[in-house]
Design a protein around this motif. Sequence first.
Motif, PDB file in Angstrom:
ATOM      1  N   ARG A 117       0.860  -1.175   0.000  1.00 21.10           N
ATOM      2  CA  ARG A 117       0.000   0.000   0.000  1.00 21.10           C
ATOM      3  C   ARG A 117       0.900   1.230   0.000  1.00 21.10           C
ATOM      4  O   ARG A 117       2.098   1.139   0.269  1.00 21.10           O
ATOM      5  N   ILE A 118       0.324   2.389  -0.318  1.00 23.47           N
ATOM      6  CA  ILE A 118       1.073   3.644  -0.327  1.00 23.47           C
ATOM      7  C   ILE A 118       0.420   4.575   0.676  1.00 23.47           C
ATOM      8  O   ILE A 118      -0.759   4.937   0.535  1.00 23.47           O
ATOM      9  N   VAL A 119       1.175   4.951   1.699  1.00 25.83           N
ATOM     10  CA  VAL A 119       0.649   5.768   2.787  1.00 25.83           C
ATOM     11  C   VAL A 119       0.879   7.243   2.477  1.00 25.83           C
ATOM     12  O   VAL A 119       1.962   7.638   2.025  1.00 25.83           O
ATOM     13  N   ILE A 120      -0.137   8.047   2.720  1.00 27.47           N
ATOM     14  CA  ILE A 120      -0.079   9.485   2.491  1.00 27.47           C
ATOM     15  C   ILE A 120       0.201  10.189   3.812  1.00 27.47           C
ATOM     16  O   ILE A 120      -0.483   9.941   4.812  1.00 27.47           O
ATOM     17  N   GLY A 121       1.173  11.081   3.816  1.00 28.70           N
ATOM     18  CA  GLY A 121       1.512  11.805   5.026  1.00 28.70           C
ATOM     19  C   GLY A 121       0.416  12.772   5.456  1.00 28.70           C
ATOM     20  O   GLY A 121      -0.294  13.340   4.622  1.00 28.70           O
ATOM     21  N   ASP A 122       0.300  12.966   6.758  1.00 31.71           N
ATOM     22  CA  ASP A 122      -0.703  13.892   7.285  1.00 31.71           C
ATOM     23  C   ASP A 122      -0.490  15.301   6.744  1.00 31.71           C
ATOM     24  O   ASP A 122      -1.455  16.036   6.502  1.00 31.71           O
TER      25      ASP A 122
END
Length: 288
Positions: free
Chosen positions: A177-182
């Motif tokens: 998966r690809i996590v998006i930064g806050d």
Amino acid sequence: ADTAEVGAYAVAYLDVLGTAQRLEKLEGLTLESEIKPGTKDHELLMETVLPVVAYRELLNRYFEGFRQSQGLDSLQPERREKMRAIAESCIQNYGFSDSLYAVARFASQDDWFTPSVGMFTILFGSCLAMAISLSQKCPLRGGIDVGKGVTLPGNENFSNALVRALKLERHIAGHPRIVIGDSMYRLLETIANLGYTEGDGKRAVDTARRAKRFITEDDSDGRYILDYLGQGFRDHVGPGYFADVIQPAHNFVLAEHARLLKERDVKLAPRYGEVKRYFEKRLPLWRE
């Protein structure tokens, strides 16, 4: 240092999973070692490197297509120069070993139009790469975030955006998966709510709202993740994309999860179980 360009950036860092393990299978090096076509080592190297090269070429074609699709010749001179600056400075695509990363430089605020276009472009390109990686049985894991830094000679990015994206990939993502930064999500949300009603301000708002549709919240841990099977991405691809990419990707996830369960892999089986669950939630959108 005098030639370094200081600015703000969005960075996507993507890692091709499994390549290190495959490379470790190569035989030990001796003075007589020779890697000839048809040998086990040669086949292993080609199986490992070709997907990495393919992803780099995919992103290169996509970002080059973005630059060529701006229709600059039909614009007024002032507008043409602004759009050319966005198209040419927005995206740089790099590769290092089994990793690749894309950088969008926010050349100027322009009522936040440039940052919105950069983030939209990187998110959509990452959706393409993620879906195709699963369909080709070479999954990606990654992180995307924004931050400050410099562009060094040779277009080398030196920024906390890259550091943040790398940390998201290495320490947070955990599975394909690809996590998006806050920080990126908050910036998109801020631009989407600016309230501009005309000009580049309105274009920035509209683009940020469309970019947000590539992001969803993972209910397993509350992290923002790339929604590469979501409606936002679905609306931007052709009718044959399900059969060509999404269905093969789903087949791979099912087969990999079943294999890991059979092997009683307590580390990876649950991770692919999460990917399987994500597919099951999103597939109805593609079958309508």
